[in-house]
Design a protein around this motif. Structure first.
Motif, short mmCIF file in Angstrom:
data_model
loop_
_atom_site.label_atom_id
_atom_site.label_comp_id
_atom_site.label_asym_id
_atom_site.label_seq_id
_atom_site.Cartn_x
_atom_site.Cartn_y
_atom_site.Cartn_z
N HIS A 91 0.86 -1.18 0.00
CA HIS A 91 0.00 0.00 0.00
C HIS A 91 0.90 1.23 0.00
N HIS A 92 1.22 1.69 -1.20
CA HIS A 92 2.14 2.82 -1.32
C HIS A 92 1.51 4.09 -0.76
N PHE A 93 2.34 4.86 -0.07
CA PHE A 93 1.90 6.17 0.40
C PHE A 93 2.62 7.22 -0.44
N PRO A 94 1.95 8.16 -1.04
CA PRO A 94 0.58 8.59 -0.86
C PRO A 94 -0.39 8.10 -1.93
N THR A 95 0.07 7.32 -2.91
CA THR A 95 -0.78 6.99 -4.07
C THR A 95 -1.75 5.84 -3.84
N GLY A 96 -1.46 4.95 -2.89
CA GLY A 96 -2.31 3.78 -2.66
C GLY A 96 -2.02 2.63 -3.61
N ILE A 97 -1.00 2.76 -4.46
CA ILE A 97 -0.66 1.71 -5.42
C ILE A 97 -0.33 0.41 -4.69
N VAL A 98 -0.82 -0.70 -5.23
CA VAL A 98 -0.43 -2.03 -4.77
C VAL A 98 0.48 -2.60 -5.86
N MET A 99 1.70 -2.91 -5.48
CA MET A 99 2.69 -3.39 -6.45
C MET A 99 2.33 -4.80 -6.94
N PRO A 100 2.23 -5.00 -8.26
CA PRO A 100 1.91 -6.32 -8.77
C PRO A 100 3.06 -7.32 -8.55
N VAL A 101 2.71 -8.58 -8.56
CA VAL A 101 3.67 -9.65 -8.29
C VAL A 101 4.87 -9.58 -9.24
N ARG A 102 4.61 -9.32 -10.50
CA ARG A 102 5.72 -9.28 -11.48
C ARG A 102 6.76 -8.23 -11.09
N ARG A 103 6.31 -7.04 -10.71
CA ARG A 103 7.25 -5.98 -10.31
C ARG A 103 7.98 -6.37 -9.03
N ARG A 104 7.30 -7.02 -8.11
CA ARG A 104 7.95 -7.47 -6.88
C ARG A 104 9.08 -8.45 -7.20
N LEU A 105 8.80 -9.36 -8.12
CA LEU A 105 9.83 -10.34 -8.50
C LEU A 105 11.00 -9.66 -9.20
#
Length: 185
Positions: A91-105
Motif C-alpha cells: 500500500h504505497h503512500f501517498p498513491t495507494g498503489i499495490v505493487m503487482p507480483v511481477r514488479r515485486r519479482l
C-alpha cells in the motif's frame, strides 16, 4: 511477534530476527548506523517524506526514484549506485498503489544480483484490510533473501505507544547484534 507474523502474514521468522524499537524512526536510524552512512538508499518518489528525512538526518544519501503505476521500476535503479531500496509494495503512500507480483519479482531479482543489495519493505498498514486476506509480503515469498521487513503497532494498538519492529534477514542478525546489540529501545 514471530507467531503473529506466521499466522497473519505467513512469514517464517525466528524471534532472533526481530528487532523492536521505539517507533520506526528509531529503527531507521539504527539501520543507517548499522549499514554504514555511506550507503546509498533509493526511495520512492513520491513517497513517505519522513523516511527520506530520517535517513538523510542520519547521514545516508537518498536518491528519489520516480514510481510508475506499478511502483518502483528496477530499470531505473540500474543507473544509480543505490544498494538499498525502500518500498511500500502492499500500500504505497501517498498513491495507494499495490505493487503487482511481477514488479515485486523484478525488484527481488535486482536485490539478489549483488550481495550488497537490500530491500526495506515497509508494511506500515497491513493490518487494515476490509475484505480478503492480506497481500503476501516480499519477505514471505523469499525469506532467506535480503529483505528487511518493517512494521509498527502504532496504528493497531495506539498512536501513543510508538512500538515498531523490523525483521532482519538471517544473514544480518549476528552482525546487527554485535554492532548495535547494546541499544535498548
Amino acid at each position: 511477534i514471530a507467531l503473529y507474523l506466521k499466522s497473519f502474514r505467513n512469514m517464517e521468522v525466528s524471534p532472533e530476527q526481530i528487532i523492536i524499537g521505539a517507533g520506526t524512526e528509531a529503527l531507521y536510524s539504527m539501520l543507517v548506523h548499522f549499514l554504514d552512512r555511506s550507503t546509498v538508499f533509493a526511495v520512492e518518489n513520491p513517497g513517505y517524506k519522513k523516511v527520506r528525512d530520517i535517513l538523510e538526518l542520519n547521514g545516508a544519501t537518498c536518491i528519489p526514484i520516480q514510481i510508475d503505476k506499478q511502483g518502483m521500476n528496477p530499470k531505473d535503479l540500474e543507473s544509480t549506485n543505490a544498494s538499498i531500496i525502500h518500498i511500500s509494495p502492499n500500500h504505497h503512500f501517498p498513491t495507494g498503489i499495490v505493487m503487482p507480483v511481477r514488479r515485486r519479482l523484478e525488484l527481488l531479482a535486482w536485490a539478489n544480483a549483488s550481495p550488497e543489495r537490500l530491500i526495506i519493505e515497509d508494511d506500515y498498514d497491513s493490518e487494515f484490510r476490509f475484505n480478503g486476506k492480506p497481500l503476501p509480503t516480499l519477505q514471505s515469498t523469499n525469506p532467506q533473501s535480503s529483505i528487511i521487513y518493517m512494521n509498527t503497532f502504532t496504528k493497531t494498538l495506539s498512536p501513543s505507544f510508538r512500538i515498531s519492529y523490523m525483521v532482519l534477514p538471517p544473514s544480518l542478525v549476528n552482525d546487527f547484534v554485535n554492532t548495535l546489540g547494546s541499544y535498548s529501545c
